[in-house]
Design an enzyme around this catalytic site. Sequence first.
Site, PDB file in Angstrom:
ATOM      1  N   ASN A  16      60.889 -93.778  -2.267  1.00  0.00           N
ATOM      2  CA  ASN A  16      60.760 -93.125  -3.562  1.00  0.00           C
ATOM      3  C   ASN A  16      61.133 -94.194  -4.568  1.00  0.00           C
ATOM      4  O   ASN A  16      62.306 -94.454  -4.817  1.00  0.00           O
ATOM      5  CB  ASN A  16      61.676 -91.903  -3.686  1.00  0.00           C
ATOM      6  CG  ASN A  16      61.477 -91.176  -4.997  1.00  0.00           C
ATOM      7  OD1 ASN A  16      60.920 -91.724  -5.942  1.00  0.00           O
ATOM      8  ND2 ASN A  16      61.943 -89.948  -5.062  1.00  0.00           N
ATOM      9  N   HIS A  28      57.680 -88.455  -3.535  1.00  0.00           N
ATOM     10  CA  HIS A  28      58.084 -88.014  -4.877  1.00  0.00           C
ATOM     11  C   HIS A  28      58.593 -86.584  -4.784  1.00  0.00           C
ATOM     12  O   HIS A  28      57.997 -85.745  -4.093  1.00  0.00           O
ATOM     13  CB  HIS A  28      56.910 -88.071  -5.856  1.00  0.00           C
ATOM     14  CG  HIS A  28      56.347 -89.432  -6.001  1.00  0.00           C
ATOM     15  ND1 HIS A  28      56.968 -90.413  -6.739  1.00  0.00           N
ATOM     16  CD2 HIS A  28      55.244 -90.003  -5.466  1.00  0.00           C
ATOM     17  CE1 HIS A  28      56.262 -91.518  -6.666  1.00  0.00           C
ATOM     18  NE2 HIS A  28      55.209 -91.299  -5.889  1.00  0.00           N
ATOM     19  N   PRO A  42      65.206 -96.439  -9.100  1.00  0.00           N
ATOM     20  CA  PRO A  42      66.049 -96.210 -10.270  1.00  0.00           C
ATOM     21  C   PRO A  42      66.220 -94.743 -10.636  1.00  0.00           C
ATOM     22  O   PRO A  42      65.297 -93.945 -10.530  1.00  0.00           O
ATOM     23  CB  PRO A  42      65.327 -96.965 -11.394  1.00  0.00           C
ATOM     24  CG  PRO A  42      63.940 -97.146 -10.920  1.00  0.00           C
ATOM     25  CD  PRO A  42      63.999 -97.200  -9.423  1.00  0.00           C
ATOM     26  N   ASN A  43      67.429 -94.444 -11.037  1.00  0.00           N
ATOM     27  CA  ASN A  43      67.868 -93.143 -11.542  1.00  0.00           C
ATOM     28  C   ASN A  43      67.989 -92.059 -10.473  1.00  0.00           C
ATOM     29  O   ASN A  43      68.464 -90.968 -10.764  1.00  0.00           O
ATOM     30  CB  ASN A  43      66.965 -92.655 -12.690  1.00  0.00           C
ATOM     31  CG  ASN A  43      66.993 -93.603 -13.851  1.00  0.00           C
ATOM     32  OD1 ASN A  43      68.062 -93.977 -14.327  1.00  0.00           O
ATOM     33  ND2 ASN A  43      65.829 -94.036 -14.304  1.00  0.00           N
ATOM     34  N   TYR A  88      63.517 -82.143 -10.931  1.00  0.00           N
ATOM     35  CA  TYR A  88      63.889 -82.824  -9.689  1.00  0.00           C
ATOM     36  C   TYR A  88      64.736 -81.976  -8.745  1.00  0.00           C
ATOM     37  O   TYR A  88      65.016 -82.403  -7.636  1.00  0.00           O
ATOM     38  CB  TYR A  88      64.618 -84.126 -10.014  1.00  0.00           C
ATOM     39  CG  TYR A  88      63.772 -85.078 -10.819  1.00  0.00           C
ATOM     40  CD1 TYR A  88      62.643 -85.667 -10.271  1.00  0.00           C
ATOM     41  CD2 TYR A  88      64.088 -85.366 -12.143  1.00  0.00           C
ATOM     42  CE1 TYR A  88      61.857 -86.526 -11.014  1.00  0.00           C
ATOM     43  CE2 TYR A  88      63.300 -86.227 -12.887  1.00  0.00           C
ATOM     44  CZ  TYR A  88      62.186 -86.801 -12.324  1.00  0.00           C
ATOM     45  OH  TYR A  88      61.391 -87.655 -13.053  1.00  0.00           O
ATOM     46  N   ALA A  92      60.533 -94.675 -11.165  1.00  0.00           N
ATOM     47  CA  ALA A  92      59.651 -95.179 -12.220  1.00  0.00           C
ATOM     48  C   ALA A  92      58.927 -96.462 -11.819  1.00  0.00           C
ATOM     49  O   ALA A  92      57.846 -96.747 -12.341  1.00  0.00           O
ATOM     50  CB  ALA A  92      60.451 -95.411 -13.493  1.00  0.00           C
ATOM     51  N   ARG A 144      52.249 -84.159 -14.187  1.00  0.00           N
ATOM     52  CA  ARG A 144      53.159 -84.588 -15.254  1.00  0.00           C
ATOM     53  C   ARG A 144      52.426 -85.490 -16.246  1.00  0.00           C
ATOM     54  O   ARG A 144      51.205 -85.474 -16.331  1.00  0.00           O
ATOM     55  CB  ARG A 144      54.375 -85.263 -14.621  1.00  0.00           C
ATOM     56  CG  ARG A 144      55.130 -84.265 -13.711  1.00  0.00           C
ATOM     57  CD  ARG A 144      56.382 -84.810 -13.136  1.00  0.00           C
ATOM     58  NE  ARG A 144      57.307 -85.173 -14.209  1.00  0.00           N
ATOM     59  CZ  ARG A 144      58.346 -85.983 -14.034  1.00  0.00           C
ATOM     60  NH1 ARG A 144      58.598 -86.505 -12.851  1.00  0.00           N
ATOM     61  NH2 ARG A 144      59.141 -86.275 -15.040  1.00  0.00           N
ATOM     62  N   GLU A 180      55.126 -93.148   0.772  1.00  0.00           N
ATOM     63  CA  GLU A 180      55.540 -92.932  -0.619  1.00  0.00           C
ATOM     64  C   GLU A 180      55.939 -91.470  -0.789  1.00  0.00           C
ATOM     65  O   GLU A 180      55.224 -90.573  -0.342  1.00  0.00           O
ATOM     66  CB  GLU A 180      54.365 -93.267  -1.541  1.00  0.00           C
ATOM     67  CG  GLU A 180      54.628 -93.051  -3.002  1.00  0.00           C
ATOM     68  CD  GLU A 180      53.396 -93.318  -3.866  1.00  0.00           C
ATOM     69  OE1 GLU A 180      53.576 -93.466  -5.070  1.00  0.00           O
ATOM     70  OE2 GLU A 180      52.263 -93.355  -3.332  1.00  0.00           O
ATOM     71  N   ARG A 231      70.285 -84.932 -13.213  1.00  0.00           N
ATOM     72  CA  ARG A 231      69.207 -85.410 -14.087  1.00  0.00           C
ATOM     73  C   ARG A 231      68.006 -84.473 -13.994  1.00  0.00           C
ATOM     74  O   ARG A 231      67.392 -84.341 -12.949  1.00  0.00           O
ATOM     75  CB  ARG A 231      68.784 -86.817 -13.654  1.00  0.00           C
ATOM     76  CG  ARG A 231      67.619 -87.350 -14.423  1.00  0.00           C
ATOM     77  CD  ARG A 231      67.189 -88.715 -13.906  1.00  0.00           C
ATOM     78  NE  ARG A 231      65.954 -89.113 -14.537  1.00  0.00           N
ATOM     79  CZ  ARG A 231      64.876 -89.523 -13.893  1.00  0.00           C
ATOM     80  NH1 ARG A 231      64.889 -89.622 -12.579  1.00  0.00           N
ATOM     81  NH2 ARG A 231      63.789 -89.850 -14.546  1.00  0.00           N
ATOM     82  N   SER A 268      58.777 -84.508  -7.454  1.00  0.00           N
ATOM     83  CA  SER A 268      57.849 -83.736  -8.273  1.00  0.00           C
ATOM     84  C   SER A 268      56.422 -84.187  -7.954  1.00  0.00           C
ATOM     85  O   SER A 268      56.215 -85.135  -7.194  1.00  0.00           O
ATOM     86  CB  SER A 268      58.143 -83.951  -9.762  1.00  0.00           C
ATOM     87  OG  SER A 268      57.864 -85.299 -10.137  1.00  0.00           O
TER      88      SER A 268
END
Length: 145
Positions: free
Chosen positions: A77, A103, A12-13, A25, A80, A110, A101, A20, A105
């Site tokens: 990826n 990411h 998502p996103n 990112y 969320a 975070r 996996e 964004r 960032s």
Amino acid sequence: MSQKLVLVLNGPNLNLLGQREPGIYGSATLDDIGAALTERGEALGVTVESRQSNHEGALVDWLHEAQSRGAQAVILNAGAYTHTSVALLDAIRAIDVPVIEVHLSNPHAREAFRHTSWIAPAAKGTIAGFGADSYLLALEAAARL
């Protein structure tokens, strides 16, 4: 001999990359990342297919498809869903395809809720914090599996 297949699945996103929160990112779009992966895949003798969905069930279906298509690896990826999805954990455990996996960032730098990954216990490995290069590093690893 046919080329190895690596599926790149984005959650998502991630369709909003480049617009964004670029401070977190980066400015690369998902299309930019996909093009770089395709180019690098050609050099590595790997066919790369990239997909994105904002829907958890689609990601589960695509993980199952990786198994049925004999994929060499999946680069995931989960966005969320990394921090919430037992369904993705179970889907990864249900297939014999290694999942890497990824990411953009570093989740550990975070918010505290991002420090827990439901993907990591079933993943072959995790690459995080290198922006769009995280995907290229994952592809290098996938090609060696």
